[in-house]
Design an enzyme around this catalytic site. Structure first.
Site, PDB file in Angstrom:
ATOM      1  N   SER A 197      12.117  56.306  67.416  1.00  0.00           N
ATOM      2  CA  SER A 197      11.717  57.583  66.837  1.00  0.00           C
ATOM      3  C   SER A 197      10.669  58.196  67.764  1.00  0.00           C
ATOM      4  O   SER A 197      10.516  57.764  68.911  1.00  0.00           O
ATOM      5  CB  SER A 197      11.161  57.301  65.441  1.00  0.00           C
ATOM      6  OG  SER A 197      10.922  58.514  64.787  1.00  0.00           O
ATOM      7  N   LEU A 198       9.943  59.183  67.290  1.00  0.00           N
ATOM      8  CA  LEU A 198       8.880  59.790  68.093  1.00  0.00           C
ATOM      9  C   LEU A 198       7.611  59.858  67.263  1.00  0.00           C
ATOM     10  O   LEU A 198       7.670  60.097  66.057  1.00  0.00           O
ATOM     11  CB  LEU A 198       9.267  61.223  68.500  1.00  0.00           C
ATOM     12  CG  LEU A 198      10.379  61.387  69.528  1.00  0.00           C
ATOM     13  CD1 LEU A 198      10.841  62.839  69.573  1.00  0.00           C
ATOM     14  CD2 LEU A 198       9.909  60.942  70.909  1.00  0.00           C
TER      15      LEU A 198
ATOM     16  N   CYS B  66      24.400 106.918  41.255  1.00  0.00           N
ATOM     17  CA  CYS B  66      23.625 106.148  40.277  1.00  0.00           C
ATOM     18  C   CYS B  66      22.157 106.502  40.369  1.00  0.00           C
ATOM     19  O   CYS B  66      21.502 106.776  39.360  1.00  0.00           O
ATOM     20  CB  CYS B  66      23.830 104.656  40.514  1.00  0.00           C
ATOM     21  SG  CYS B  66      22.645 103.618  39.656  1.00  0.00           S
TER      22      CYS B  66
ATOM     23  N   CYS C  63      27.344  99.646  40.950  1.00  0.00           N
ATOM     24  CA  CYS C  63      27.366 100.583  39.829  1.00  0.00           C
ATOM     25  C   CYS C  63      28.561 101.507  40.041  1.00  0.00           C
ATOM     26  O   CYS C  63      28.783 101.973  41.173  1.00  0.00           O
ATOM     27  CB  CYS C  63      26.060 101.381  39.799  1.00  0.00           C
ATOM     28  SG  CYS C  63      26.138 102.763  38.646  1.00  0.00           S
TER      29      CYS C  63
ATOM     30  N   GLU D  70      10.970  70.180  75.830  1.00  0.00           N
ATOM     31  CA  GLU D  70      12.305  70.566  75.350  1.00  0.00           C
ATOM     32  C   GLU D  70      12.311  70.706  73.838  1.00  0.00           C
ATOM     33  O   GLU D  70      11.435  70.186  73.158  1.00  0.00           O
ATOM     34  CB  GLU D  70      13.336  69.521  75.800  1.00  0.00           C
ATOM     35  CG  GLU D  70      13.107  68.149  75.187  1.00  0.00           C
ATOM     36  CD  GLU D  70      13.975  67.079  75.826  1.00  0.00           C
ATOM     37  OE1 GLU D  70      13.961  66.956  77.062  1.00  0.00           O
ATOM     38  OE2 GLU D  70      14.648  66.362  75.084  1.00  0.00           O
TER      39      GLU D  70
ATOM     40  N   LYS E 188       7.711  65.060  77.069  1.00  0.00           N
ATOM     41  CA  LYS E 188       7.980  63.736  77.650  1.00  0.00           C
ATOM     42  C   LYS E 188       7.370  63.651  79.039  1.00  0.00           C
ATOM     43  O   LYS E 188       7.414  64.639  79.790  1.00  0.00           O
ATOM     44  CB  LYS E 188       9.502  63.511  77.776  1.00  0.00           C
ATOM     45  CG  LYS E 188      10.222  63.519  76.447  1.00  0.00           C
ATOM     46  CD  LYS E 188      11.730  63.442  76.584  1.00  0.00           C
ATOM     47  CE  LYS E 188      12.358  63.408  75.193  1.00  0.00           C
ATOM     48  NZ  LYS E 188      13.817  63.535  75.208  1.00  0.00           N
TER      49      LYS E 188
ATOM     50  N   GLU F 239      21.461  64.400  69.611  1.00  0.00           N
ATOM     51  CA  GLU F 239      21.370  64.882  68.235  1.00  0.00           C
ATOM     52  C   GLU F 239      22.649  65.619  67.875  1.00  0.00           C
ATOM     53  O   GLU F 239      23.136  66.434  68.669  1.00  0.00           O
ATOM     54  CB  GLU F 239      20.157  65.833  68.169  1.00  0.00           C
ATOM     55  CG  GLU F 239      19.530  65.956  66.836  1.00  0.00           C
ATOM     56  CD  GLU F 239      18.571  64.819  66.472  1.00  0.00           C
ATOM     57  OE1 GLU F 239      18.510  63.789  67.180  1.00  0.00           O
ATOM     58  OE2 GLU F 239      17.903  64.959  65.437  1.00  0.00           O
TER      59      GLU F 239
ATOM     60  N   LYS G  18      12.990  70.134  69.939  1.00  0.00           N
ATOM     61  CA  LYS G  18      13.292  68.986  69.074  1.00  0.00           C
ATOM     62  C   LYS G  18      14.360  69.457  68.107  1.00  0.00           C
ATOM     63  O   LYS G  18      14.094  70.219  67.175  1.00  0.00           O
ATOM     64  CB  LYS G  18      12.038  68.530  68.333  1.00  0.00           C
ATOM     65  CG  LYS G  18      12.269  67.295  67.479  1.00  0.00           C
ATOM     66  CD  LYS G  18      10.954  66.760  66.951  1.00  0.00           C
ATOM     67  CE  LYS G  18      11.090  65.468  66.195  1.00  0.00           C
ATOM     68  NZ  LYS G  18      12.128  65.407  65.186  1.00  0.00           N
TER      69      LYS G  18
ATOM     70  N   ASP H  19      10.293  68.916  54.809  1.00  0.00           N
ATOM     71  CA  ASP H  19       9.805  68.159  55.968  1.00  0.00           C
ATOM     72  C   ASP H  19       8.279  68.117  56.021  1.00  0.00           C
ATOM     73  O   ASP H  19       7.684  67.102  56.333  1.00  0.00           O
ATOM     74  CB  ASP H  19      10.328  68.777  57.263  1.00  0.00           C
ATOM     75  CG  ASP H  19      11.815  68.537  57.416  1.00  0.00           C
ATOM     76  OD1 ASP H  19      12.388  67.823  56.568  1.00  0.00           O
ATOM     77  OD2 ASP H  19      12.395  69.063  58.379  1.00  0.00           O
TER      78      ASP H  19
END
Ligand code: IVH
Length: 490
Positions: free
Chosen positions: A87-88, A430, A424, A118, A290, A175, A120, A40
């Protein structure tokens, strides 16, 4: 998606054209099946460089430039959206956010009457259409103007109820994602069906929403953040209404949307959400700010790609792509033999990552990892970074298989491979055997006659648990061992 373009080195015309091609390919993959060869952060960086070039050379903007689009390309047969799915715009730090807020207030001619802050959510945008309170159609965002019909996937999406609590016509937008638990469960299910595991939750969500006729079911989660048909509500009130209708919202989480009065409060809330990020049960890639009131939103209006009243304050990506250089096999205290990836160093959220966990050998085989692969690495908060999956389509042919050890890399004895986690055969002993052999070596205590076989004998007889016990061994104890004569004991 637009970007603040100050302080960015300008590309040459050829590099600009290359950047546009790379971004178009990555964007098509992202909106196609949710895969991407770019992390991203890299994608955002590419877009910022493209936008900076276009600002300086407005006459040279290529038609296919991703800056001019809402999203990837519309696919034939897609269903038109009732209202474009926007979109933003992005900001990347506190200064850019303050600048954006100033710009919005200048446009409005008065201070914003309150903000909503809030998470994303890092998933895929969907529109869910309800008629008379009944879910009738679910669409992906597609290119923002038309999207794919994915109604068939709705019954596996938690938080997207088949019936609302009121018999109204409304379109919920939000979303769809795989929570961390759903992602892990999805990969368990995929591996059980001999399907390749998802590289990360977003690609898993994208693939799952599209898939038809899978012989297994993978659950997803919906978070509503907007609606068409519930007008004139402030954003905080809108989210409350969505929850009252029965939809899941981020109000059900620790990072609940919060109303803030000032930009300073907004910044503080962003810091709080960023601090919660690693412990949230789902992935976020930023924080959305927002203007809260319907009046401010209406007055600010929308651009062709994004609303002017909202912005995404992006957070650094938790998934990065880098190269798998080698695999080391480390033996733990209890004898567990754990593979560790040696990576080409990569910075994830400010920390340079060079090693990452690889779970266990069968996991390596199922993921089909090879030395030299480009791999997705995930790091969040304080957890140990882990390798998720190889980018198979990036292979050059120069990759080589990962060689599994056939004896314990610490003491040289056999490996018990009957469980997923190899161990092992000596278990806890071990370490004792290996450290006794080492201590007896010529460059250390140089103890004649104390080699591998004797070290194993001493540890197995319970006479030596660590190196210090060598100093309190008695002649009688040694004589009690098999094949130990007077001379050896002395
Ligand atoms: S608001 C007109 N709120 O981020 C409103 N979007 O990078 C536009 N997203 O397309 C979207 N969490 O898919 C909004 N709380 C949130 C969000 C959110 C995730 C996604 C959404 C959008 C993308 C933009």
């Amino acid at each position: 998606m637009t970007f603040m373009t100050e302080n960015i080195a300008l590309l040459s015309p050829a590099a600009y054209a290359e950047a546009v091609t790379a971004a178009v390919v990555a964007s098509a993959a992202y909106y196609g099946d949710g895969t991407t060869a770019l992390g991203d952060d890299e994608y955002d960086g590419l877009l910022r460089a493209i936008a900076a070039y276009e600002e300086a050379h407005p006459d040279e903007v290529l038609a296919q430039s991703p800056t001019g689009k809402v999203a990837g390309g519309a696919v034939q047969g897609d269903v038109p959206h009732s209202v474009p799915m926007l979109s933003l715009d992005n900001v990347f730090d506190a200064d850019e956010l303050a600048e954006w807020a100033d710009g919005l207030e200048r446009r409005l001619g008065h201070p914003v009457a309150g903000w909503c802050v809030e998470p994303k959510l890092d998933g895929l945008a969907v529109a869910a259409r309800y008629r008379g309170g009944r879910l009738v159609q679910v669409l992906t965002r597609g290119d923002g103007l038309a999207g794919e019909d994915i109604t068939h996937a709705a019954d596996a999406v938690l938080g997207l109820p088949p019936n609302l609590t009121k018999p109204i016509d409304v379109e919920l937008r939000g979303e769809v994602l795989l929570t961390t638990a759903q992602f892990e469960e999805a990969n368990r299910i995929r591996l059980a069906h001999e399907a390749t595991p998802f590289a990360h939750p977003r690609s898993g969500a994208a693939g799952t929403l599209r898939a038809k006729d899978r012989p297994y079911r993978i659950e997803l989660t919906f978070f509503a953040y907007s609606a068409i048909g519930l007008n004139d509500l402030g954003h905080v009130a809108l989210l409350e209404n969505l929850a009252a209708l029965g939809a899941n919202t981020a109000a059900s989480t620790d990072a609940a949307p919060m109303r803030c009065e000032t930009v300073e409060q907004v910044q503080k809330r962003i810091d709080v959400i960023a601090g919660l990020r690693a412990d949230l049960p789902f992935g976020i890639d930023g924080v959305v700010v927002k203007a809260d009131t319907a009046e401010d939103q209406r007055q600010a209006g929308n651009g062709s790609r994004a609303p002017r009243w909202a912005v995404a304050r992006k957070l650094a990506a938790e998934h990065k792509v880098t190269r798998l250089r080698a695999v080391q096999w480390n033996v733990g205290r209890t004898g567990i033999i754990a593979p560790r990836a040696v990576l080409e160093p990569v910075v994830i959220d400010g920390v340079t990552v060079t090693y990452a966990t690889l779970h266990n050998p069968s996991d390596i085989s199922r993921r089909g990892l090879m030395i030299g692969d480009q791999v997705f690495v995930y790091r969040a908060g304080d957890v140990i970074p882990r390798v998720e999956a190889p980018l198979v389509d990036q292979r050059t042919g120069a990759e080589s298989p990962i060689v599994f050890p056939d004896v314990c890399p610490r003491c040289g004895d056999a490996i018990d491979t009957s469980e997923q986690r190899w161990r092992c055969v000596r278990g806890r002993n071990c370490q004792a055997v290996a450290s006794v052999i080492y201590a007896a070596g010529r460059d250390q205590f140089d103890i004649e006659g104390l080699g591998g076989t004797r070290a194993i004998q001493l540890v197995e007889a319970g006479l030596v648990k660590d190196v210090a016990d060598l100093f309190t061994l008695t002649r009688e104890q040694l004589l009690g061992l098999e094949r130990m004569g007077e001379t050896s004991a002395a």
